[in-house]
Design an enzyme around this catalytic site. Structure first.
Site, PDB file in Angstrom:
ATOM      1  N   GLU A  51      15.085   2.719   3.374  1.00  0.00           N
ATOM      2  CA  GLU A  51      14.894   3.949   2.598  1.00  0.00           C
ATOM      3  C   GLU A  51      15.508   5.171   3.284  1.00  0.00           C
ATOM      4  OE1 GLU A  51      12.532   1.731   3.171  1.00  0.00           O
ATOM      5  OE2 GLU A  51      11.665   1.140   1.242  1.00  0.00           O
ATOM      6  N   PHE A 113      -4.027  -0.709  -0.125  1.00  0.00           N
ATOM      7  CA  PHE A 113      -2.820  -1.346   0.407  1.00  0.00           C
ATOM      8  C   PHE A 113      -1.603  -0.476   0.098  1.00  0.00           C
ATOM      9  CE2 PHE A 113       0.837  -4.246  -0.229  1.00  0.00           C
ATOM     10  CZ  PHE A 113       1.021  -4.571   1.110  1.00  0.00           C
ATOM     11  N   GLN A 114      -0.818  -0.223   1.108  1.00  0.00           N
ATOM     12  CA  GLN A 114       0.399   0.594   0.998  1.00  0.00           C
ATOM     13  C   GLN A 114       0.127   1.991   0.454  1.00  0.00           C
ATOM     14  OE1 GLN A 114       3.609  -1.727  -0.811  1.00  0.00           O
ATOM     15  NE2 GLN A 114       4.165  -2.390   1.246  1.00  0.00           N
ATOM     16  N   LYS A 163       0.906   4.503  -9.775  1.00  0.00           N
ATOM     17  CA  LYS A 163       1.382   3.333 -10.519  1.00  0.00           C
ATOM     18  C   LYS A 163       0.835   3.295 -11.946  1.00  0.00           C
ATOM     19  CE  LYS A 163       2.070  -1.628 -10.137  1.00  0.00           C
ATOM     20  NZ  LYS A 163       1.930  -2.826  -9.301  1.00  0.00           N
ATOM     21  N   MET A 478      25.633  12.736  24.434  1.00  0.00           N
ATOM     22  CA  MET A 478      25.205  14.130  24.541  1.00  0.00           C
ATOM     23  C   MET A 478      24.041  14.265  25.515  1.00  0.00           C
ATOM     24  SD  MET A 478      25.793  17.157  23.761  1.00  0.00           S
ATOM     25  CE  MET A 478      26.575  17.643  22.227  1.00  0.00           C
TER      26      MET A 478
END
Ligand SMILES: Cc1ncc(C[n+]2csc(CCOP(=O)(O)OP(=O)(O)O)c2C)c(N)n1
Lengths: 579, 186
Positions: A51, A113-114, A163, A478
């Site tokens: 993602e 969940f999630q 959802k 760097m």
């Protein structure tokens, strides 16, 4: 006729109405209802591998096209993987809409969940965000999200949708009018401010146009060119503004800041008037703020009123679109200049001599290895000013800003505000999707590349033939440079050994790309041309370069711009300058 | 350090208090008190925020607040142009022998004794912050067991309302960012 649709269909219809042509994402449980209508939609959905890649791709797309970039993810870890690119977009004012699925509304707050409170998590890093639990609100929220992301000072907006809101039925209605009582950015600058600014410019003997990324966001390069030529003042372009003004133009002194040119840094320091255009007095530009441009008056044009006076007091604040501000300023200045026009000859004598005496440069390494600066310079020279250059974060980023010559806006993309390693490959992917006919180079570090290179699989599978130059110094260069300079060359955890592992050519090959290698200075042009000739597949070139090259000039963090160094322990020869 | 009182009209939407609180915390602004409640318009809430500003200009705070999409109108409430009040509930230990004395103190500040038990008295009072502070000081001698304060609320004097000014479509534009009392509205 009834417009009864599911919330998910409403979402996809809304995205279509908002003019979305592409989005980047990965499905999962909570967002799954949306992926069913996505399957039928004319919107191109590009299935990424992480993602974070979706988020940076949306940014890259937005940076080259000026349109709102879109990414989409599921709840919980899908959403939290978007946090870095959202923060990145916020820091660099990139218009982006991020859509996330959320657990069903009845489960919100139960550690389901999630479940992650992504609205709460992203509150400080978005321009605005929404949590939608009612399907009737989806279309309105999407319309508002695009409006907020793309207008005023652009920025990321997140829309989190439960959802069940995606599953329930609703009446689809695309709003014809957006009514946000608390959001109505002002684009037209006040005429008094324009007059005050013109009067200050007409008195200034040492003016500088301090140009920031806002000029690119406002598509105002034309007005900038006019204003610059009218005033005859030196122009400096910040890291976010490279390309806003042609590097080849005689009024250009280059980039100011920590790794800016001596001329650009000194022009700001010694100026009596900074004409600040869509820039924000970032610490990487000002150095130690209390010693920054102490004799300068400040004109500050910005669309975000909160930037005025945030870091530096503005004598004249021009709040509005920076393009409109310049359009108004030009005739006001012409009128002032009819009365009197300051003579900038002496100022130009000083700045011109600094520019010619201290150009950005580099030495070829004594050990015969390849100079990283040379590689980057040649990529720029061979690919030309119409190509798009996307950097990672580190030394290679600074060299890409210094040694590629930018002539046009939206050809230089980087993570300036957040400094997000891993930005280059996915952002280049998004840029190439936005501008399929352009040559798009990711100029990446071997460290950065190892953070997000999996998106090359996405590129290979979706016909997105970007080119990646890995500037392989086998180090977190760097950081290593800072260790060399400030930590007694104690190289704690900065050696990546990436000339040994991984084999970038094999890795490229495994990901469906062409892998090329270049180990000698003599081969640099040949390999770049080879890469330029491949346009049906992504190409990755592993440029093996000198490990100890450093970025110069440098203003060490927290010190004054007056203490700029042109090389290790070497200050410019101020004595021979009359400033 | 200077104390300022801001009245902020916000959309009555979930998360708006978190947005304001998060803004203040991440930008390092010190809040002395914050009171939130409904207004004459059911879609709008009003926050009264008392700030102690150290180094940050008030205009910067206002401009940052204004970047929150749910913030509709902001105005500074000055001492001369507005009425400011705080509410207090305080439980003290007062022995029966002291109760007359307590009653006198409470009356002086227009307070009311709202609850009595063998071991305590609870007093309610509203007034300007200075009166509330003075009342508390006078009650200290009896032994304060527990207290709760509402945080300051404020309303402008005269017929003008903040909603009138900030909700009208023409409204006042963000004018001079350097003027500390400028009204801000989008
Ligand atoms: C996500 C992230 N982690 C850590 C850093 C700190 N950091 C800045 S530059 C840098 C080194 C980058 O190394 P490389 O990609 O090889 O580029 P080089 O500097 O060698 O050109 C690091 C670790 C960062 N900017 N971003």
């Amino acid at each position: 006729m009834s417009n009864q649709v599911t919330g998910a269909q409403s979402l996809v219809k809304s995205l279509e109405h908002a003019g979305v042509d592409v989005m980047f994402g990965i499905p999962g449980g909570a967002i799954l209802p949306a992926y069913d209508p996505i399957y039928d939609s004319k919107i191109r959905h590009i299935l990424v591998r992480h993602e974070q890649g979706a988020g940076h791709a949306a940014t890259g797309y937005a940076q080259v096209t000026g349109r709102v970039g879109v990414c989409i993810a599921t709840s919980g870890p899908g959403a939290t993987n978007l946090v870095t690119p959202i923060a990145d977009a916020a820091m660099d004012s990139v218009p982006m809409v991020a859509i996330t699925g959320q657990v069903p509304s009845a489960a919100i707050g139960t550690d389901a969940f999630q479940e992650a409170d992504i609205r709460g998590i992203t509150m400080p890093i978005t321009k605005h965000n929404f949590l939608i639990t009612n399907p009737d609100h989806i279309a309105g929220a999407i319309a508002e999200a695009f409006h907020i992301a793309g207008t005023g000072r652009p920025g990321p907006v997140l829309v989190d949708i439960a959802k069940d809101a995606l599953q329930k039925m609703t009446d689809f209605k695309w709003p014809t009018k957006i009514n946000l009582a608390g959001y109505n950015p002002k684009t037209k600058p006040a005429s008094q401010a324009i007059r005050d600014a013109a009067a200050l410019i007409a008195q200034s003997k040492k003016p500088v146009l301090y140009v920031g990324g806002g000029v690119i966001k406002a598509n105002a390069s034309k007005q900038l060119l006019q204003l610059a030529e009218l005033t005859g003042a030196p122009v400096v372009t910040t890291l976010m503004a490279r390309g806003a003004f042609p590097d080849s133009h005689s009024l250009h002194l280059g980039m100011p800041g920590m790794h800016g040119t001596v001329a650009a840094v000194t022009a700001l320091q010694k100026s009596d008037l900074l004409i600040t255009l869509g820039a924000r007095f970032d610490d990487r530009v000002t150095g130690k703020l209390s010693t920054f441009a102490v004799n300068a008056k400040i004109i500050h044009a910005d669309i975000d009123p909160a930037e005025i006076g945030k870091n530096r007091f503005a004598d004249v604040a021009i709040i509005g679109d920076v393009g409109e501000a310049m359009t108004a300023l030009i005739p006001a200045l012409e009128a002032e200049f009819k009365k009197s026009k300051p003579d900038l000859t002496q100022w130009w004598n000083q700045m011109g001599s600094l520019r010619s005496k201290y150009p950005v440069g580099y030495d070829h390494p004594a050990d015969g290895s390849v100079s990283p600066q040379y590689v980057i310079e040649r990529i720029g020279a061979i690919s030309g000013p119409d190509a798009v250059y996307v950097a990672g974060v580190g030394q290679h980023q600074m060299w890409a800003s210094q040694f590629v010559k930018y002539e046009k806006p939206r050809t230089w993309l980087n993570s300036g505000g957040a400094g997000t390693m891993g930005y280059a490959v996915p952002a280049a992917m998004g840029a190439k999707v936005g501008l399929p006919d352009a040559t798009v180079w990711a100029i990446d570090g071997d460290g950065c590349f190892q953070m997000t290179n999996q998106e090359l699989v996405t590129c290979a599978l979706n016909n997105i033939p970007i080119k990646v130059a890995i500037i392989n110094n086998e180090s977190l260069g760097m950081v290593r440079q800072w260790q060399t300079l400030f930590y007694n060359s104690r190289y704690s955890n900065t050696s990546l050994e990436s000339k040994r592992i991984p084999d970038f050519v094999k890795l490229a090959d495994a990901m469906g790309c062409v892998g090329l290698r270049c180990d000698t200075t003599g081969d640099v042009d040949k390999v770049i041309k080879e890469a330029m000739a491949i346009n049906d597949q992504p190409v990755v070139v592993d440029f093996s370069v000198f490990r100890d090259a450093m970025v110069w000039p440098m203003v060490a963090a927290g010190t004054s711009n007056d203490d700029i160094m042109v090389a290790r322990e070497t200050a410019p020869d101020w004595d021979s300058q009359e400033l | 350090m200077a104390t300022h009182t801001l009245s902020v009209l916000v959309e009555n939407s979930p998360g708006v208090l978190a947005r304001v609180a998060s803004l203040f915390s991440r930008r390092g602004y010190n809040i002395d008190s914050l009171a939130v409640g409904p207004t004459e318009n059911s879609e709008i809430s009003r926050m009264t925020i008392v700030l102690n500003l150290d180094g940050h200009a008030l205009d910067q705070v206002i401009a940052q607040l204004f970047k929150l999409i749910n913030v509709i109108g902001i105005s500074e409430m000055t001492d001369t142009d507005s009425i400011k009040r705080e509410a207090l509930l305080v439980k003290i230990k007062a022995k029966p022998s002291e109760r007359e004395k307590v009653a006198a103190v409470v009356a002086k500040y227009n307070g009311v004794i709202v609850d009595e038990s063998d071991a305590s008295l609870t007093i309610e009072a509203t007034g300007p912050s200075t009166d509330i502070e003075a009342l508390l000081k006078s009650l200290e001698q009896f032994g304060i067991k527990e207290l709760v304060q509402s945080g300051l609320i404020a309303l402008e004097r005269g017929g003008v309302t903040l909603a009138d000014r900030t909700l009208s479509t023409s409204g006042v534009a963000i004018s001079d960012p350097n003027s500390a009392t400028a009204d801000y509205q989008n």
